[in-house]
Write an enzyme that holds these catalytic residues in place. Structure first.
Site, mmCIF file in Angstrom:
data_model
loop_
_atom_site.group_PDB
_atom_site.id
_atom_site.type_symbol
_atom_site.label_atom_id
_atom_site.label_comp_id
_atom_site.label_asym_id
_atom_site.label_seq_id
_atom_site.Cartn_x
_atom_site.Cartn_y
_atom_site.Cartn_z
ATOM 1 C CB SER A 140 -39.314 -6.599 -0.121
ATOM 2 O OG SER A 140 -39.568 -8.089 0.005
ATOM 3 C CE1 TYR A 153 -35.590 -7.286 -4.298
ATOM 4 C CE2 TYR A 153 -36.684 -8.566 -2.656
ATOM 5 C CZ TYR A 153 -36.728 -7.784 -3.711
ATOM 6 O OH TYR A 153 -37.844 -7.145 -3.803
#
Length: 266
Positions: A140, A153
């Site tokens: 990400s 995350y």
């Protein structure tokens, strides 16, 4: 387009990024092994891909937060007929570090870190033995932005990027290509599952999942180590990488840096 051939194993294949990878790779002629928890959705996808492309599609139901299920996928990779691993399965938390507890932390770390590490290792061993293969790890852009949103995350995705770059450097001369794909905000079910509203973001920040995967495959064909589909100025990432590499020789020294030495007043 890449001339890469062989069977692809895709985790998180029942929806979102994984399902689009399945579609695109089937259309390139790859046989598939689809891995996810939702067997019904995988069967529906498999039936369509078989009918549209004629490729063979195998379904492997697995919950990658469960050790035994992850071991099943490792065993499938070890059979030796897989040429490409798409390490896509992942999750986000509803809330951050103060809103969750041990069970939630264990689950996200198992799914986002432990499982992809185990599968990348299993695939890497098989590919090195054969002298060929490719691993795509979905990270990400938040790997570069720990101050934004939830650090748990983004931390898991920074780990995936780190692992990918390390494996790419170690395995390139052994016939194994490793790519990290770094999506920005992408319209998938991960948002709803973690209690977030993707429509709360400005529309210009949210990429369609089809566009994301198509761009990632351009990077794959070019054999990029890190592919960042939303980043228009490649020079920004190049500069970041150059700065990081320039700093590396200075990170371990016998002497404390002068800026940390206690000064004594005259």
């Amino acid at each position: 387009m890449s001339t890469f051939t062989g069977t692809a194993l895709i985790t998180g294949a029942s929806s979102g990024i994984g399902a689009v990878y399945a579609d695109r790779l089937a259309k390139r002629g790859h046989d598939l092994v689809l891995v996810a928890r939702d067997t019904a959705r995988m069967e529906t996808l498999a039936e369509r891909l078989r009918a549209e492309t004629g490729v063979a599609v195998e379904i492997l139901a697995a919950d990658l937060t469960a050790d035994a299920d992850t071991a099943k996928v490792e065993a499938r990779l070890a059979q030796g007929d897989i040429a490409l691993l798409i390490n896509n399965a992942g999750m986000s938390l509803n809330g951050g570090i103060l809103d969750n507890g041990p069970a939630e932390f264990a689950r996200i770390i198992t799914l986002n870190i432990t499982a992809p590490t185990r599968l990348a290792s299993a695939a890497g061993k098989t590919f090195v033995a054969r002298g060929a293969g490719a691993i795509v790890n979905i990270a990400s852009v938040l790997a570069f932005a720990p101050e934004m949103f939830d650090g748990i995350y983004s931390g898991t995705k920074a780990y995936v990027l780190n692992l990918s770059q390390s494996m790419a450097a170690q395995l390139a001369d052994r016939g194994v290509y490793v790519q990290a794909v770094l999506p920005g905000a992408t319209r998938t079910e991960i948002w709803e599952r973690s209690g977030k509203d993707i429509d709360a973001f400005p529309a210009e920040m949210v990429m369609a999942v089809d566009d994301l995967v198509d761009a990632a495959l351009v990077g794959f064909d070019r054999r990029e180590t890190v592919t960042i589909p939303p980043l228009a100025d490649e020079g920004q990432f190049t500069a970041l990488t150059a700065a990081r590499l320039a700093m590396a020789p200075n990170l371990s020294k016998r002497d404390v840096a002068p800026r940390y030495r206690e000064t004594v007043a005259a």
